[in-house]
Design an enzyme around this catalytic site. Structure first.
Site, PDB file in Angstrom:
ATOM      1  N   GLN A 244       0.829  -1.208   0.000  1.00 25.32           N
ATOM      2  CA  GLN A 244       0.000   0.000   0.000  1.00 25.32           C
ATOM      3  C   GLN A 244       0.863   1.258   0.000  1.00 25.32           C
ATOM      4  O   GLN A 244       0.519   2.266  -0.619  1.00 25.32           O
ATOM      5  CB  GLN A 244      -0.908  -0.017   1.233  1.00 25.32           C
ATOM      6  CG  GLN A 244      -2.046   0.974   1.188  1.00 25.32           C
ATOM      7  CD  GLN A 244      -3.241   0.436   0.412  1.00 25.32           C
ATOM      8  OE1 GLN A 244      -3.653  -0.694   0.599  1.00 25.32           O
ATOM      9  NE2 GLN A 244      -3.797   1.245  -0.468  1.00 25.32           N
TER      10      GLN A 244
ATOM     11  N   LYS B 186       1.976   1.805  -3.542  1.00 23.57           N
ATOM     12  CA  LYS B 186       0.783   2.081  -4.357  1.00 23.57           C
ATOM     13  C   LYS B 186       0.324   3.518  -4.142  1.00 23.57           C
ATOM     14  O   LYS B 186       0.070   4.267  -5.089  1.00 23.57           O
ATOM     15  CB  LYS B 186      -0.329   1.106  -3.940  1.00 23.57           C
ATOM     16  CG  LYS B 186      -1.631   1.275  -4.697  1.00 23.57           C
ATOM     17  CD  LYS B 186      -2.791   0.571  -4.006  1.00 23.57           C
ATOM     18  CE  LYS B 186      -2.530  -0.887  -3.706  1.00 23.57           C
ATOM     19  NZ  LYS B 186      -3.763  -1.614  -3.292  1.00 23.57           N
TER      20      LYS B 186
ATOM     21  N   LYS C 230      -2.582  -0.721   6.669  1.00 18.73           N
ATOM     22  CA  LYS C 230      -3.584  -1.753   6.392  1.00 18.73           C
ATOM     23  C   LYS C 230      -4.038  -2.339   7.712  1.00 18.73           C
ATOM     24  O   LYS C 230      -3.280  -2.323   8.688  1.00 18.73           O
ATOM     25  CB  LYS C 230      -2.967  -2.873   5.555  1.00 18.73           C
ATOM     26  CG  LYS C 230      -3.982  -3.705   4.814  1.00 18.73           C
ATOM     27  CD  LYS C 230      -4.373  -3.028   3.525  1.00 18.73           C
ATOM     28  CE  LYS C 230      -5.520  -3.709   2.828  1.00 18.73           C
ATOM     29  NZ  LYS C 230      -5.693  -3.169   1.468  1.00 18.73           N
TER      30      LYS C 230
ATOM     31  N   GLY D   3     -12.346   0.077   2.946  1.00 20.80           N
ATOM     32  CA  GLY D   3     -12.699  -1.329   2.834  1.00 20.80           C
ATOM     33  C   GLY D   3     -11.617  -2.161   2.174  1.00 20.80           C
ATOM     34  O   GLY D   3     -10.637  -1.642   1.633  1.00 20.80           O
ATOM     35  N   ASP D   4     -11.779  -3.449   2.244  1.00 20.10           N
ATOM     36  CA  ASP D   4     -10.982  -4.448   1.515  1.00 20.10           C
ATOM     37  C   ASP D   4     -11.842  -5.720   1.544  1.00 20.10           C
ATOM     38  O   ASP D   4     -13.077  -5.612   1.694  1.00 20.10           O
ATOM     39  CB  ASP D   4      -9.607  -4.646   2.186  1.00 20.10           C
ATOM     40  CG  ASP D   4      -8.606  -5.388   1.297  1.00 20.10           C
ATOM     41  OD1 ASP D   4      -8.016  -4.755   0.412  1.00 20.10           O
ATOM     42  OD2 ASP D   4      -8.439  -6.616   1.465  1.00 20.10           O
TER      43      ASP D   4
HETATM   44  P1  NDP Z   1     -14.669  -8.540  -1.614  1.00 21.10           P
HETATM   45  O1  NDP Z   1     -14.792  -9.052  -0.239  1.00 21.10           O
HETATM   46  O2  NDP Z   1     -15.705  -7.609  -2.137  1.00 21.10           O
HETATM   47  O3  NDP Z   1     -14.574  -9.761  -2.644  1.00 21.10           O
HETATM   48  C1  NDP Z   1     -13.559 -10.694  -2.543  1.00 21.10           C
HETATM   49  C2  NDP Z   1     -13.768 -11.751  -3.607  1.00 21.10           C
HETATM   50  O4  NDP Z   1     -12.629 -12.599  -3.648  1.00 21.10           O
HETATM   51  C3  NDP Z   1     -14.953 -12.645  -3.319  1.00 21.10           C
HETATM   52  O5  NDP Z   1     -15.479 -13.130  -4.524  1.00 21.10           O
HETATM   53  C4  NDP Z   1     -14.299 -13.776  -2.505  1.00 21.10           C
HETATM   54  O6  NDP Z   1     -15.005 -14.994  -2.524  1.00 21.10           O
HETATM   55  C5  NDP Z   1     -12.970 -13.909  -3.212  1.00 21.10           C
HETATM   56  N1  NDP Z   1     -11.977 -14.409  -2.258  1.00 21.10           N
HETATM   57  C6  NDP Z   1     -11.538 -13.788  -1.145  1.00 21.10           C
HETATM   58  N2  NDP Z   1     -10.665 -14.531  -0.473  1.00 21.10           N
HETATM   59  C7  NDP Z   1     -10.549 -15.645  -1.194  1.00 21.10           C
HETATM   60  C8  NDP Z   1      -9.779 -16.809  -1.014  1.00 21.10           C
HETATM   61  N3  NDP Z   1      -8.957 -16.979   0.049  1.00 21.10           N
HETATM   62  N4  NDP Z   1      -9.883 -17.771  -1.958  1.00 21.10           N
HETATM   63  C9  NDP Z   1     -10.715 -17.612  -3.033  1.00 21.10           C
HETATM   64  N5  NDP Z   1     -11.471 -16.528  -3.244  1.00 21.10           N
HETATM   65  C10 NDP Z   1     -11.394 -15.577  -2.330  1.00 21.10           C
HETATM   66  O7  NDP Z   1     -13.227  -7.882  -1.702  1.00 21.10           O
HETATM   67  P2  NDP Z   1     -12.658  -6.849  -2.787  1.00 21.10           P
HETATM   68  O8  NDP Z   1     -13.278  -7.090  -4.117  1.00 21.10           O
HETATM   69  O9  NDP Z   1     -12.708  -5.507  -2.192  1.00 21.10           O
HETATM   70  O10 NDP Z   1     -11.113  -7.279  -2.823  1.00 21.10           O
HETATM   71  C11 NDP Z   1     -10.584  -8.187  -3.790  1.00 21.10           C
HETATM   72  C12 NDP Z   1      -9.092  -7.978  -3.914  1.00 21.10           C
HETATM   73  O11 NDP Z   1      -8.839  -6.636  -4.360  1.00 21.10           O
HETATM   74  C13 NDP Z   1      -8.275  -8.122  -2.623  1.00 21.10           C
HETATM   75  O12 NDP Z   1      -6.995  -8.632  -2.952  1.00 21.10           O
HETATM   76  C14 NDP Z   1      -8.131  -6.682  -2.136  1.00 21.10           C
HETATM   77  O13 NDP Z   1      -7.008  -6.533  -1.303  1.00 21.10           O
HETATM   78  C15 NDP Z   1      -7.946  -5.980  -3.464  1.00 21.10           C
HETATM   79  N6  NDP Z   1      -8.221  -4.550  -3.498  1.00 21.10           N
HETATM   80  C16 NDP Z   1      -9.411  -4.034  -3.077  1.00 21.10           C
HETATM   81  C17 NDP Z   1      -9.656  -2.681  -3.178  1.00 21.10           C
HETATM   82  C18 NDP Z   1     -10.967  -2.074  -2.803  1.00 21.10           C
HETATM   83  O14 NDP Z   1     -11.125  -0.856  -2.977  1.00 21.10           O
HETATM   84  N7  NDP Z   1     -11.940  -2.834  -2.309  1.00 21.10           N
HETATM   85  C19 NDP Z   1      -8.636  -1.749  -3.665  1.00 21.10           C
HETATM   86  C20 NDP Z   1      -7.437  -2.400  -4.164  1.00 21.10           C
HETATM   87  C21 NDP Z   1      -7.255  -3.737  -4.050  1.00 21.10           C
HETATM   88  P3  NDP Z   1     -15.806 -15.447  -1.189  1.00 21.10           P
HETATM   89  O15 NDP Z   1     -16.940 -14.479  -1.078  1.00 21.10           O
HETATM   90  O16 NDP Z   1     -16.228 -16.843  -1.477  1.00 21.10           O
HETATM   91  O17 NDP Z   1     -14.837 -15.370  -0.054  1.00 21.10           O
HETATM   92  O1  2IT Z   2      -5.842  -2.343  -1.299  1.00 20.77           O
HETATM   93  C1  2IT Z   2      -6.341  -1.200  -1.392  1.00 20.77           C
HETATM   94  O2  2IT Z   2      -5.810  -0.299  -2.035  1.00 20.77           O
HETATM   95  C2  2IT Z   2      -7.634  -0.961  -0.729  1.00 20.77           C
HETATM   96  N1  2IT Z   2      -8.202  -1.896  -0.152  1.00 20.77           N
HETATM   97  C3  2IT Z   2      -8.246   0.404  -0.735  1.00 20.77           C
HETATM   98  C4  2IT Z   2      -7.631   1.260   0.329  1.00 20.77           C
HETATM   99  C5  2IT Z   2      -8.272   2.608   0.522  1.00 20.77           C
HETATM  100  O3  2IT Z   2      -7.852   3.270   1.493  1.00 20.77           O
HETATM  101  O4  2IT Z   2      -9.145   3.018  -0.235  1.00 20.77           O
END
Ligand code: NDP
Ligand code: 2IT
Length: 449
Positions: free
Chosen positions: A114, A117, A129, A168-169
């Site tokens: 992060q 990034k 984080k 969120g994450d």
């Molecule tokens: P969500 O909780 O909205 O969705 C996560 C998705 O990934 C779900 O479909 C989930 O399936 C799947 N998943 C999570 N853990 C696992 C696992 N161990 N094995 C298989 N599938 C898994 O999270 P986000 O969409 O926010 O985050 C997804 C990725 O993007 C993460 O790596 C996060 O760090 C990254 N990210 C998120 C940002 C954001 O703004 N939200 C910004 C930048 C990066 P299930 O529901 O079955 O667990």
């Molecule tokens: O991994 C990421 O960049 C995030 N989950 C978003 C972090 C944020 O502060 O918006």
């Protein structure tokens, strides 16, 4: 992949020794240090004053007990984390992850990534984080609320719009941010909107934040494809995951004329040759919070669900891993390459294993690393902070335009940095070096802190 420069070997040795067993953190640090060899060769002054050692050590790590009561009256204990990694460029900024796999090593890898990034966004945000090993799956709204309140009851003393600003994450979306903000406001008696991002639009959120990570990743890949005169138009795309990032990645790809043929969750994946129906996907995942197999059941004939094998065996030209770390292995990378993949854009954080990254590079596949490609989420969080600070709220179009500009700028910075250091087209190196230099310059200016 390049080897570690001998001057950086002691730094890596120390990180591995001091953080025993934290494999994801080791992986993230190793990749960055591998990229930095070329920087210290050109600018040896970065080796002075233990600057790189300091960048690898979080400024503060907070671990705490989170007790909460379920709907049956039973008490549960989870572990809460917040790693405040680096504040040279601004308040600590980064998401909260609620998932049973969470441990300190995972939060540290995420906080480390992060930091670079956030530097790449060009906005004034440091890196952090947090999260918990709490499993939200199957929990009622009331249980989620009580957990969030208990988590914030400890965390609030470490936060503030000038100190640390979570978002969120995985497992933390708009609902959880609402409960967290409510409890922060109650405990502090301050309407400090800029202390959390990803807020709802009715209480200080930014338009386009929900869409930002996915949309931003697609803007990045669009720009990367353009370097080879390619576009998303009529391309087959696979997007893993079906959460916040995956859904809005799929939405923007579809808008750009691409066809998303598969997506997944931790129970398996669906293939829909007609192209994923976004309204149905949102209904299943956002509204009903159901498993991905429900998508195939409701869609009927055109779609199939599989709970065996890998989503990366589904042939595609563009792959956007958007679920979690190390979800795309060397074996998966080989399958993608054999099936003719031309570009990979990481929506998730570190979804490709080091072996997979190496295979993509060797095969000449365009590869956008997460810390660059998924920076649109946190960048839009910083835009939310700007709106909160000026007590303003921008239109969707205005905000999305800023996001698109930021993503194109990040792309161009990574590309020109890779050129400058003699590895044209290597976005991993470009992102690591460009992010590092910005953090390092700020740290140097601030003295030994
Ligand atoms: P969500 O909780 O909205 O969705 C996560 C998705 O990934 C779900 O479909 C989930 O399936 C799947 N998943 C999570 N853990 C696992 C696992 N161990 N094995 C298989 N599938 C898994 O999270 P986000 O969409 O926010 O985050 C997804 C990725 O993007 C993460 O790596 C996060 O760090 C990254 N990210 C998120 C940002 C954001 O703004 N939200 C910004 C930048 C990066 P299930 O529901 O079955 O667990
Ligand atoms: O991994 C990421 O960049 C995030 N989950 C978003 C972090 C944020 O502060 O918006």
């Amino acid at each position: 992949m390049s080897k570690i420069d001998e001057k950086l070997e002691p730094v890596l040795d120390q990180v591995l020794r001091r953080n025993a067993g934290e494999l994801e953190f080791h992986q993230a640090v190793t990749e960055v240090l591998e990229s930095l060899g070329r920087v210290v060769a050109k600018y040896p002054s970065y080796l002075e004053n233990a600057l790189i050692e300091r960048i690898c050590e979080p400024e503060r790590q907070i671990i705490f007990r989170v007790p909460w009561v379920d709907d049956q009256g039973q008490v549960h204990i989870n572990r809460g984390f917040r790693v405040q990694f680096n504040s040279a460029l601004g308040p600590y900024k980064g998401g909260l992850r609620f998932h049973p796999s969470v441990n300190v090593g995972i939060i540290k890898f995420l906080g480390f990534e992060q930091t670079f990034k956030n530097a790449l966004t060009g906005l004034p945000i440091g890196g952090g984080k947090g999260g918990s090993d709490f499993d939200p799956r199957g929990r009622s709204d009331g249980e989620i609320m009580r957990f969030c309140q208990s988590y914030m009851t400890e965390l609030h003393r470490h936060l503030g719009e000038y100190t640390d600003v979570p978002a969120g994450d995985i497992g933390v979306g708009g609902r959880e941010i609402g409960y967290l903000f409510g409890q922060y406001k109650r405990l502090t008696n301050r309407y400090e909107a800029g202390v959390l991002t990803g807020k709802g639009l009715v209480y200080g959120g930014s338009r386009a934040r929900t869409e930002a990570t996915g949309y931003g990743a697609v803007y990045f890949v669009e720009r990367m494809l353009a370097t080879r005169q390619l576009t998303f138009e009529n391309r087959r795309v696979v997007v893993s995951g079906s959460g916040n990032v995956a859904i809005y990645t799929a939405e923007k790809i579809t808008e750009f004329g691409g066809k998303v043929v598969a997506c997944s969750d931790s129970s398996g994946y669906v293939v829909d040759e007609a192209g994923i129906d976004l309204a149905l996907l949102k209904e299943v995942k956002e509204s009903r919070r159901e498993r991905i197999s429900e998508y195939a059941r409701l869609k009927g004939d055109g779609a199939r669900f599989s709970d065996t094998g890998s989503i990366w065996d589904v042939p595609c030209e563009i792959a956007m891993p958007s679920a979690t770390q190390n979800e795309l292995t060397g074996r998966d990378a080989k399958a993608l390459i054999e099936n003719g993949v031309i570009a990979v854009g990481e929506g998730a954080n570190m979804p490709s294993t080091p072996e997979a990254v190496r295979f993509f590079r060797e095969a000449g596949v365009l590869f956008a690393p997460g810390k660059a490609a998924n920076a649109g989420g946190v960048a839009t969080s910083a835009l939310e902070m700007q709106q909160n600070a000026s007590r303003d709220s921008w239109t969707f179009e205005q905000t999305e335009q800023r996001l698109a500009d930021i993503m194109r700028r990040i792309h161009d910075t990574c590309a020109s940095t890779a050129d400058e250091f003699g590895t044209p087209g290597d976005y991993v190196l470009g992102a690591n070096i460009a992010g590092f230099v910005r953090v390092a310059e700020a740290m140097r200016a601030l003295g030994v802190i």
